[in-house]
Design an enzyme around this catalytic site. Structure first.
Site, PDB file in Angstrom:
ATOM      1  N   TYR A  57      81.812  11.784  99.893  1.00  0.00           N
ATOM      2  CA  TYR A  57      82.672  11.071 100.843  1.00  0.00           C
ATOM      3  C   TYR A  57      83.495  12.076 101.630  1.00  0.00           C
ATOM      4  O   TYR A  57      84.039  13.008 101.048  1.00  0.00           O
ATOM      5  CB  TYR A  57      83.622  10.113 100.104  1.00  0.00           C
ATOM      6  CG  TYR A  57      83.380   8.686 100.499  1.00  0.00           C
ATOM      7  CD1 TYR A  57      83.663   8.269 101.793  1.00  0.00           C
ATOM      8  CD2 TYR A  57      82.822   7.771  99.614  1.00  0.00           C
ATOM      9  CE1 TYR A  57      83.402   6.966 102.186  1.00  0.00           C
ATOM     10  CE2 TYR A  57      82.562   6.471  99.999  1.00  0.00           C
ATOM     11  CZ  TYR A  57      82.855   6.070 101.293  1.00  0.00           C
ATOM     12  OH  TYR A  57      82.591   4.790 101.683  1.00  0.00           O
ATOM     13  N   GLU A  59      85.742  11.186 104.711  1.00  0.00           N
ATOM     14  CA  GLU A  59      86.459  10.563 105.834  1.00  0.00           C
ATOM     15  C   GLU A  59      87.364  11.600 106.507  1.00  0.00           C
ATOM     16  O   GLU A  59      88.034  12.382 105.835  1.00  0.00           O
ATOM     17  CB  GLU A  59      87.297   9.381 105.344  1.00  0.00           C
ATOM     18  CG  GLU A  59      86.428   8.171 105.019  1.00  0.00           C
ATOM     19  CD  GLU A  59      87.226   6.990 104.496  1.00  0.00           C
ATOM     20  OE1 GLU A  59      88.368   7.196 104.047  1.00  0.00           O
ATOM     21  OE2 GLU A  59      86.693   5.874 104.529  1.00  0.00           O
ATOM     22  N   ASP A 203      74.545   6.878 128.700  1.00  0.00           N
ATOM     23  CA  ASP A 203      73.898   6.584 127.422  1.00  0.00           C
ATOM     24  C   ASP A 203      72.471   7.113 127.523  1.00  0.00           C
ATOM     25  O   ASP A 203      71.593   6.463 128.071  1.00  0.00           O
ATOM     26  CB  ASP A 203      73.921   5.081 127.159  1.00  0.00           C
ATOM     27  CG  ASP A 203      73.297   4.726 125.815  1.00  0.00           C
ATOM     28  OD1 ASP A 203      72.681   5.615 125.187  1.00  0.00           O
ATOM     29  OD2 ASP A 203      73.417   3.559 125.398  1.00  0.00           O
ATOM     30  N   THR A 229      71.613   8.502 120.805  1.00  0.00           N
ATOM     31  CA  THR A 229      71.050   8.483 119.462  1.00  0.00           C
ATOM     32  C   THR A 229      70.445   9.860 119.217  1.00  0.00           C
ATOM     33  O   THR A 229      70.244  10.644 120.152  1.00  0.00           O
ATOM     34  CB  THR A 229      69.937   7.430 119.316  1.00  0.00           C
ATOM     35  OG1 THR A 229      68.919   7.719 120.278  1.00  0.00           O
ATOM     36  CG2 THR A 229      70.456   6.018 119.539  1.00  0.00           C
ATOM     37  N   LYS A 232      65.420   9.576 118.871  1.00  0.00           N
ATOM     38  CA  LYS A 232      64.367   9.226 119.842  1.00  0.00           C
ATOM     39  C   LYS A 232      63.722  10.537 120.327  1.00  0.00           C
ATOM     40  O   LYS A 232      63.178  11.250 119.506  1.00  0.00           O
ATOM     41  CB  LYS A 232      64.955   8.333 120.931  1.00  0.00           C
ATOM     42  CG  LYS A 232      65.465   7.000 120.319  1.00  0.00           C
ATOM     43  CD  LYS A 232      66.087   6.043 121.310  1.00  0.00           C
ATOM     44  CE  LYS A 232      66.643   4.829 120.574  1.00  0.00           C
ATOM     45  NZ  LYS A 232      67.359   3.897 121.473  1.00  0.00           N
ATOM     46  N   ARG A 238      67.827   9.170 112.056  1.00  0.00           N
ATOM     47  CA  ARG A 238      68.490   8.030 112.694  1.00  0.00           C
ATOM     48  C   ARG A 238      69.996   8.257 112.656  1.00  0.00           C
ATOM     49  O   ARG A 238      70.594   8.323 111.583  1.00  0.00           O
ATOM     50  CB  ARG A 238      68.137   6.725 111.980  1.00  0.00           C
ATOM     51  CG  ARG A 238      66.651   6.497 111.814  1.00  0.00           C
ATOM     52  CD  ARG A 238      66.323   5.061 111.522  1.00  0.00           C
ATOM     53  NE  ARG A 238      66.374   4.309 112.757  1.00  0.00           N
ATOM     54  CZ  ARG A 238      65.383   4.278 113.645  1.00  0.00           C
ATOM     55  NH1 ARG A 238      64.268   4.938 113.431  1.00  0.00           N
ATOM     56  NH2 ARG A 238      65.507   3.585 114.746  1.00  0.00           N
TER      57      ARG A 238
HETATM   58  C1  LIG Z   1      68.299   2.944 121.255  1.00  0.00           C
HETATM   59  C2  LIG Z   1      69.442   2.763 122.166  1.00  0.00           C
HETATM   60  C3  LIG Z   1      70.711   2.409 121.691  1.00  0.00           C
HETATM   61  C4  LIG Z   1      70.986   1.926 120.293  1.00  0.00           C
HETATM   62  O1  LIG Z   1      70.678   2.722 119.282  1.00  0.00           O
HETATM   63  P1  LIG Z   1      70.545   2.135 117.789  1.00  0.00           P
HETATM   64  O2  LIG Z   1      70.499   3.376 116.998  1.00  0.00           O
HETATM   65  O3  LIG Z   1      69.302   1.323 117.769  1.00  0.00           O
HETATM   66  O4  LIG Z   1      71.771   1.313 117.514  1.00  0.00           O
HETATM   67  C5  LIG Z   1      71.756   2.357 122.600  1.00  0.00           C
HETATM   68  N1  LIG Z   1      71.561   2.638 123.890  1.00  0.00           N
HETATM   69  C6  LIG Z   1      70.350   2.954 124.389  1.00  0.00           C
HETATM   70  C7  LIG Z   1      70.201   3.246 125.833  1.00  0.00           C
HETATM   71  C8  LIG Z   1      69.259   3.016 123.539  1.00  0.00           C
HETATM   72  O5  LIG Z   1      68.056   3.318 124.041  1.00  0.00           O
END
Ligand SMILES: *Cc1c(COP(=O)(O)O)cnc(C)c1O
Length: 423
Positions: A57, A59, A203, A229, A232, A238
């Site tokens: 942990y 935090e 994003d 994220t 990807k 993840r």
């Molecule tokens: C995949 C994605 C997210 C969310 O990610 P998670 O890990 O699935 O919660 C947010 N914004 C965009 C543009 C994404 O492609």
């Protein structure tokens, strides 16, 4: 090496679960993965993500924790932070968000109050749920106003974005999305956000790996916050990261912890650190450019076979196919492709007359097949499989799908995926 040797303790303790993991390994090995948000992490990232860091942990932030015993954890997180800052050229990085959606929630917490107006791309146009769409908390706790693409070109209409931003003066503007096949003009968004007095968030969940590898322009220096994220195109575990200018560092850190989350997932932080190290190597620059080259080659091969692509093609890793002209709904095509060993997702297309759960399109991408080493020379074969499977879906021709599945498995056997056991 058999599955029993790779995960001996798991097989001994819980053979039922172990068998499922083993079956998933086989499925991932034998099928062609075209889902553009997925990838294969390296064996090194897998190992880092499955360590005893799980047991701790922590935090708080490095040097400022609420629990003792952080001698190693602090260094793991600091390493991930330094690598993120170096790779993306940002002042500040927070590597603790549990995933992309919670990362975006932290951005709202940092810069807006419930009921404030926020702006993002509409989900059916290619935006993300967390950009203020109605069924998401971000669309019910905030007042979401949404932009889209032009019906004639399938491209973001920056004049309409500016007009909406100036009329609504949103607290936050999100750019980026989940089904955008074209380059995002961060400078155009920055000038709009400045005029409207909005905090601008890029994003880049889908394209972070392309940015890291120099295959898509970077939002760094143009936007207030970069949300991404890590799993990807960036090819990490993840998780997610928020990166920003120094002036926003405190607000972002406070929003993630204690605003929204408790203890960070240290095993994931370790995996992120390894993935960032891998993404800083020259081989990752080649990877990112190969992802785009493969997507362009696949788009060209699909166009030759009479497919209708939203925006007419792609600049990045992603292709959105409108199947209206093929008379096969997206879901029917996606399920047929799955039976043919080609894994995609059904997706709305802009101005889709069909419902989100039964839309007109499928969304595909090249991050995973590029990680396996497929090149542009293979893309006509992939386009042929897609074309044959969609035709077979229209005729419910199961033997044709089975034939494709065995051809796919043969090629995949020659291009083993990173992190997966060899057959
Ligand atoms: C995949 C994605 C997210 C969310 O990610 P998670 O890990 O699935 O919660 C947010 N914004 C965009 C543009 C994404 O492609």
């Amino acid at each position: 090496m058999t599955a029993h040797h790779r995960q001996p303790a798991l097989f001994a303790t819980d053979p039922e679960l172990a068998a499922l993991v083993s079956a998933e390994e086989t499925l991932q090995a034998e099928t062609l993965r075209l889902i553009p948000s997925e990838n294969y992490v390296s064996a090194a990232v897998l190992e880092a993500s499955g360590t005893v860091l799980q047991n701790k942990y922590s935090e708080g932030y490095p040097g400022r924790r609420y629990y003792e015993g952080q001698q190693n954890i602090d260094r793991v997180e600091a390493l991930a932070i330094e690598r993120a800052k170096g790779l993306f050229g940002v002042d500040h990085a927070n590597v603790q968000p549990y995933s992309g959606s919670p990362a975006n929630l932290a951005v709202y917490l940092a810069f807006a109050k419930p009921g404030d107006t926020v702006m993002g791309m509409a989900l059916p146009m290619g935006g993300h749920l967390t950009h203020g769409w109605g069924v998401s908390a971000t669309g019910s706790w905030f007042r979401g106003v949404q932009y889209g693409v032009r019906p004639d070109t399938g491209l973001i209409d920056y004049d309409a974005v500016r007009a909406l931003a100036l009329a609504e003066r949103p607290k936050i503007i999100f750019c980026g999305g989940t089904a955008l096949p074209r380059t995002i003009d961060f400078e155009a968004f920055a000038s709009i956000a400045e005029e409207a007095g909005s905090v601008l968030v890029a994003d880049v969940a889908h394209i972070a790996g392309l940015i890291a590898g120099g295959a898509h322009p970077s939002p760094a220096g143009h936007v207030d916050v970069i949300s991404t994220t890590t799993h990807k195109t960036l090819r990490g575990p993840r998780g997610a990261m928020l990166m920003c200018k120094e002036e926003h560092a405190k607000a972002i850190d406070k929003a993630v912890f204690p605003g929204l989350q408790g203890g960070p997932h240290n095993q994931t932080t370790a995996g992120i650190a390894v993935a960032l190290h891998e993404a800083a190597q020259p081989s990752f620059v080649s990877y990112a450019h190969a992802v785009v080259a493969n997507a362009k080659a696949l788009a060209a091969a699909l166009l030759e076979r009479g497919f209708d692509l939203v925006s007419g093609g792609t600049d990045n890793h992603l292709i959105l196919i409108d199947l209206t002209g093929k008379d096969v709904p997206g879901k029917v095509a996606a399920k047929a492709l799955d039976r043919a060993g080609i894994v995609v997702n059904y997706n709305t297309v802009p101005f889709d007359p069909r419902k989100p759960f039964d839309p007109s399109g499928i969304r595909i991408g090249t991050p995973s097949l590029t990680s396996r080493g497929l090149t542009a020379a293979h893309m006509p074969v992939v386009a042929d499989w897609i074309s044959r499977a969609v035709d077979a879906a229209a005729k419910a021709d199961e033997p044709a799908l089975a034939a494709i599945r065995s051809e796919v498995a043969d090629l995949m056997a020659a291009f083993p995926a990173p992190g997966l056991p060899l057959a």
